[in-house]
Design an enzyme around this catalytic site. Structure first.
Site, PDB file in Angstrom:
ATOM      1  N   LYS A   1       7.276   4.762   3.130  1.00 11.77           N
ATOM      2  CA  LYS A   1       6.104   5.628   3.159  1.00 11.77           C
ATOM      3  C   LYS A   1       4.816   4.902   3.505  1.00 11.77           C
ATOM      4  O   LYS A   1       3.889   5.507   4.034  1.00 11.77           O
ATOM      5  CB  LYS A   1       5.933   6.303   1.785  1.00 11.77           C
ATOM      6  CG  LYS A   1       7.056   7.240   1.410  1.00 11.77           C
ATOM      7  CD  LYS A   1       6.758   7.921   0.070  1.00 11.77           C
ATOM      8  CE  LYS A   1       6.669   6.909  -1.068  1.00 11.77           C
ATOM      9  NZ  LYS A   1       6.379   7.557  -2.371  1.00 11.77           N
TER      10      LYS A   1
ATOM     11  N   LYS B   1     -22.494 -15.672  18.930  1.00 13.63           N
ATOM     12  CA  LYS B   1     -23.009 -16.435  17.787  1.00 13.63           C
ATOM     13  C   LYS B   1     -21.868 -17.254  17.207  1.00 13.63           C
ATOM     14  O   LYS B   1     -20.888 -16.704  16.712  1.00 13.63           O
ATOM     15  CB  LYS B   1     -23.595 -15.512  16.721  1.00 13.63           C
ATOM     16  CG  LYS B   1     -24.355 -16.277  15.645  1.00 13.63           C
ATOM     17  CD  LYS B   1     -25.048 -15.347  14.674  1.00 13.63           C
ATOM     18  CE  LYS B   1     -26.003 -16.130  13.780  1.00 13.63           C
ATOM     19  NZ  LYS B   1     -25.425 -17.327  13.182  1.00 13.63           N
TER      20      LYS B   1
ATOM     21  N   ASP C   1      -0.330  -2.031  -4.712  1.00 16.77           N
ATOM     22  CA  ASP C   1       0.630  -2.686  -5.609  1.00 16.77           C
ATOM     23  C   ASP C   1       0.558  -4.197  -5.384  1.00 16.77           C
ATOM     24  O   ASP C   1       1.051  -4.720  -4.391  1.00 16.77           O
ATOM     25  CB  ASP C   1       2.037  -2.152  -5.328  1.00 16.77           C
ATOM     26  CG  ASP C   1       3.073  -2.723  -6.293  1.00 16.77           C
ATOM     27  OD1 ASP C   1       2.706  -3.569  -7.130  1.00 16.77           O
ATOM     28  OD2 ASP C   1       4.247  -2.317  -6.196  1.00 16.77           O
TER      29      ASP C   1
ATOM     30  N   ASP D   1     -19.976 -19.947  14.713  1.00 16.75           N
ATOM     31  CA  ASP D   1     -19.970 -20.176  13.274  1.00 16.75           C
ATOM     32  C   ASP D   1     -19.733 -21.659  12.996  1.00 16.75           C
ATOM     33  O   ASP D   1     -18.597 -22.112  12.895  1.00 16.75           O
ATOM     34  CB  ASP D   1     -18.851 -19.337  12.640  1.00 16.75           C
ATOM     35  CG  ASP D   1     -19.026 -19.173  11.155  1.00 16.75           C
ATOM     36  OD1 ASP D   1     -20.066 -19.622  10.634  1.00 16.75           O
ATOM     37  OD2 ASP D   1     -18.132 -18.601  10.517  1.00 16.75           O
TER      38      ASP D   1
ATOM     39  N   LEU E   1       0.869  -1.181   0.000  1.00 17.83           N
ATOM     40  CA  LEU E   1       0.000   0.000   0.000  1.00 17.83           C
ATOM     41  C   LEU E   1       0.903   1.227   0.000  1.00 17.83           C
ATOM     42  O   LEU E   1       1.510   1.565   1.016  1.00 17.83           O
ATOM     43  CB  LEU E   1      -0.928  -0.021   1.208  1.00 17.83           C
ATOM     44  CG  LEU E   1      -1.695  -1.336   1.426  1.00 17.83           C
ATOM     45  CD1 LEU E   1      -2.620  -1.222   2.630  1.00 17.83           C
ATOM     46  CD2 LEU E   1      -2.476  -1.728   0.179  1.00 17.83           C
TER      47      LEU E   1
ATOM     48  N   THR F   1      10.367  -8.718  -5.726  1.00 12.19           N
ATOM     49  CA  THR F   1      10.735  -8.859  -4.321  1.00 12.19           C
ATOM     50  C   THR F   1      10.113  -7.742  -3.493  1.00 12.19           C
ATOM     51  O   THR F   1       9.671  -6.723  -4.022  1.00 12.19           O
ATOM     52  CB  THR F   1      12.264  -8.811  -4.140  1.00 12.19           C
ATOM     53  OG1 THR F   1      12.751  -7.539  -4.610  1.00 12.19           O
ATOM     54  CG2 THR F   1      12.948  -9.927  -4.900  1.00 12.19           C
TER      55      THR F   1
END
Length: 833
Positions: free
Chosen positions: A176, A526, A232, A528, A139, A241
């Site tokens: 980043k 609940k 990406d 599953d 991201l 990589t």
């Protein structure tokens, strides 16, 4: 590391460390010596994520203020003890370093390698390139976006990945953005190659972009990225990589690619982490990415003994295309333990299987486990039952052990096309195995024990070289021959004397504002799983019955433990609960439970049980001391239940929440459960759906009836999507209304298995009304009798614009509901039916 140069011994290897006071990060003044110290501290958590992966290195000999060298190939100065593997590229072969140990990591630090980048796949022990064991999404924020925007996209991606049975783990990249990793081996029975994983990641990225166009972009073009986050997906490509977790970044300051918690991603002040912060976190919390390593387990290399079996299966594989037939293909590079076979044996005895094969000509396939494969013969007339009459046996190619449990349809046009079912199976005692004679005693729970001899009659050359005779010997085991016996039918659900069949009480979706009086309600988690009524007749007899009346007793034998946990003075009792399969964190996993569904034969159940255990969550009582208690209020029944049962695994009495809906919902989310059930304190037990019990789910789910399938684009012989419907009293024909298609949430193996299953159910016309022309154009219709379950985003008007026709959008497959029939399906959202 006070001096500028040292000679050290690391794991028995001598290393000369130089220029230890050289500044590698100008803005922080961090030196090479400090870099090496950091690598030593994080080696225990970094190395497992880098091991056996070809590493690409970024080196800054003069620090990050100088020139960077991008290096793949090892040069002549590399110590000979550094582990390496070669990759053939278009014009040359490169030797890549494998960062498998502290000595290698230290050597890399000495060479000013600051960044380590590795692919999503590993080399196997024999040097073979394995399929990827993890999926990654990078991201990457564009101008005007930052970590907060990446965190939001990560949360959206997490919902989709969890719907696919994958659990993602976030890593702030040290640059980043944020990386999301998911272990593939935990969620898959069959492996996917890099191209297939890339395709899945690409579709996920495009879906995020279509749903959130204001914030997400999946195209690499920089002109489209202003204020947005690039998802990406391309780093799943086998030649690409990603920065290795815990690796430093070659920036002006030493930021780290650091694993994070999802709670941290909610922090508006989320920031990248320094080496000091990462070391402190590792000391306190260990490796947050440890669950990611589970993906490696499904790519373990075979022992040398198992390598010999691969060559034996070469003929088998050359005759079959895994993309076109549901047949198993056996071990490629995966480990297979010697004590467990595909035929379901969990003992040291070898297994056999006889499969009835309706191919061009009906015959029976006789297979014996031997030396890691199933040695196979075709019996045109089946197994002999008279010692005076031998039958022909034609030896065919060896089959993988996994074929011992195969039943299904081999598609038309493929080798051996036709229906395959298991006629008999079990273990055998070997008396003799020679190139021209085999003598065995078969032991079968269904057809008894018998002694058989196989004798080669054909020569070593010519057309008849594979011809054998199979002979029923005169000398037979002491137990009576049961070869003519037929398998016992599955037991049917029974009720007590003079009682009608009991059915569980069902909850209804809560409407807004319906729970305004919290003191009137109690709240339960609940679960599953598969709903069941547990009938405990006496101290030794437990019978499990599903919602639709199916007997589940033989399918879940471990739950017979319930008999020892019920007060013997209060028998017989009938209890209400949910059968669940828990993951390693103790949370129910519906995908795991699917591996235990629809099994009746003892050997199939034993094989599945070795992989997946189940638990029983009890929450109500219908009968005690032989008396009906359904007329009593919930509060009395709950007290009665707690007095009846002394729980311990695999039987549990989950706690209830007293009038605190918010606390119940928080707990349910923390435990990653499906939601909460609210039960009115005064409610009696009505054997139908009632508004006295209300359910609140965290995500939208819907049971659906499968009415058809559409072929995939890449492979038209395999299911690409399933066509769904729900009951509708106003619908024509079968009383079903079309509600859309689902094409995500399947593994490739599941697609092949579902295709084979549905081909045997095909019909010429749709079993639902309102199917749009586009969806019907290439549809294969099937008899509407199978029920599945999906999650979905919302309901919307059909694309064909038909008035009142509504479709589920962005459905994700969760699995089959074998415990339910089409008439049990109810539209969960009010106003959508």
């Amino acid at each position: 590391m006070a001096s500028t140069q040292q000679t050290v011994s690391v794991e028995g290897h001598r290393l000369r460390l130089s220029n230890l006071d050289k500044v590698m990060f100008p803005a922080s003044g961090t030196t090479k010596g400090e870099v090496l110290h950091y690598l030593t501290q994080v080696a225990p958590v970094l190395l497992p994520h880098a091991a056996n992966r070809p590493a690409t290195r970024k080196r800054w000999p003069d620090g990050t203020g100088g020139q960077m060298f991008f290096q793949k190939n090892l040069d002549a100065s590399t110590p000979d003890w550094v582990k390496r593997r070669s990759i053939q590229h278009k014009s040359s072969a490169n030797d890549y370093v494998l960062v498998n140990d502290l000595a290698t990591l230290t050597w890399l630090g000495q060479t000013a390698t600051l960044e380590l980048h590795t692919p999503q796949w590993q080399f196997g022990r024999t040097g073979a390139r394995l399929d990827p064991d993890r999926l990654v999404l990078d991201l990457d924020p564009g101008p005007g976006a930052g970590l907060a925007e990446c965190a939001q996209v990560a949360r959206w991606a997490r919902e989709i990945l969890q719907g696919m049975g994958l659990e993602p783990y976030p890593v702030t990249s040290g640059s980043k953005g944020i990386h999301l990793y998911a272990a593939l081996g935990k969620a898959q029975d069959s492996r996917l190659d890099s191209d297939a994983v890339s395709a899945v990641a690409h579709e996920l990225a495009r879906y995020l972009e279509s749903e959130h166009p204001d914030l997400v972009v999946s195209d690499m073009s920089k002109s489209l990225r202003q204020g947005k986050v690039l998802v990406d997906w391309s780093q799943n490509n086998g030649s690409k990589t990603t920065i290795t977790p815990y690796s430093l970044r070659g920036l002006d300051r030493p930021w780290v690619a650091a694993p994070r918690t999802w709670e941290e991603l909610d922090d508006p002040d989320l920031a990248q982490l320094t080496p000091e912060e990462v070391v402190a976190r590792v000391e306190a919390d260990g490796d947050l990415l440890a669950p990611l390593l589970e993906g490696h387990l499904s790519a373990l290399e075979p022992t040398p003994e198992r390598l010999a079996t691969f060559q034996k299966l070469e003929t088998y594989r050359t005759k079959r295309d895994p993309a076109r037939t549901p047949e198993p293909f056996g071990p490629e590079t995966q480990v297979s333990t010697s004590s467990t076979t595909g035929a379901g044996s969990t003992t040291d005895e070898p297994t056999f299987v006889i499969q009835e094969h309706h191919a061009r000509r009906l015959h029976w396939d006789f297979r014996l486990e031997h030396d890691g494969v199933l040695v196979s013969w075709a019996l045109p007339r089946g197994e002999p039952t008279d010692p005076a009459k031998n039958h022909l046996a034609v030896q065919t190619e060896d089959h993988p052990l996994e074929y011992g449990s195969f039943e299904g349809t081999i598609p038309s046009g493929e080798y051996g096309a036709g229906e395959v079912t298991i006629w008999d199976s079990g273990t055998y005692e070997l008396e003799k195995w020679r190139d021209d004679e085999v003598i065995v005693t078969l032991r079968s729970a269904e057809r008894g024990s018998r002694r058989l001899a196989l004798i080669r009659t054909g020569g070593r050359d010519g057309d008849a070289e594979n011809n054998w005779l199979i002979h029923l010997t005169k000398a037979q085991p002491g137990s009576p021959n049961a070869s003519s016996a037929e398998p016992s039918p599955a037991p049917k659900a029974r009720t007590g004397t003079g009682q009608k069949a009991q059915r569980p009480m069902l909850a209804t979706n809560a409407a807004p504002g319906e729970l305004t009086e919290p003191d009137d309600w109690m709240f339960e988690m609940k679960w599953d799983g598969f709903r069941t009524l547990a009938h405990v007749q006496d101290a030794e007899t437990v019978r499990l019955v599903s919602r639709s009346g199916q007997d589940l007793t033989v399918t879940f034998p471990e739950l017979a433990a319930l008999a020892d946990q019920v007060d013997p003075a209060r028998l017989p009792v009938v209890l209400d609960g949910e059968i669940v399969a828990l993951d390693r964190d103790g949370r129910p996993d519906f995908r795991r439970l699917q591996l235990r569904a629809n099994l009746r034969k003892e050997r199939d159940v034993a094989r599945a049980r070795a992989r997946v255990q189940v638990d029983l969550m009890l929450f109500d009582v219908l009968q005690a001391d032989g008396d009906d208690v359904t007329h009593r209020p919930w509060t009395e029944r709950r007290e009665l239940l707690e007095s009846l049962v002394t729980p311990h695994a695999p039987v549990h009495l989950p706690p209830v929440f007293d009038g605190d809906l918010d606390a119940a919902l928080r707990t349910s989310r923390t435990l990653r459960l499906e939601g909460v059930v609210a039960k009115r304190r005064t409610s009696t037990y009505a054997q139908r759906r009632s508004r006295e019990w209300l359910k609140l789910k965290h995500s939208a789910m819907q049971e659906v009836v499968i009415v058809g399938w559409r072929p995939g684009r890449a492979n038209s012989s395999v299911m690409g999507s399933l066509l769904m419907a729900v009951p509708d009293d106003g619908a024509d024909g079968d009383g079903l209304r079309y509600v859309g298609r689902v094409g995500t949430g399947f593994t490739e193996r599941e697609r092949r298995e579902i295709t084979a299953q549905l081909r045997s159910m095909e019909r010429k016309t749709p079993g639902a009304s309102g199917v749009p022309t586009d969806d019907a154009s290439d549809a294969r219709w099937v008899t509407p009798k199978l029920v599945g379950e999906v999650t979905y985003a919302d309901w919307a008007e059909g694309s064909d614009g038909a008035s009142g026709e509504r479709r589920m959008r962005h459905s994700v497959w969760r699995g089959w509901r074998p415990d339910k029939s089409p008439h049990d399906v109810v539209v969960e959202v009010p106003g959508q039916k």
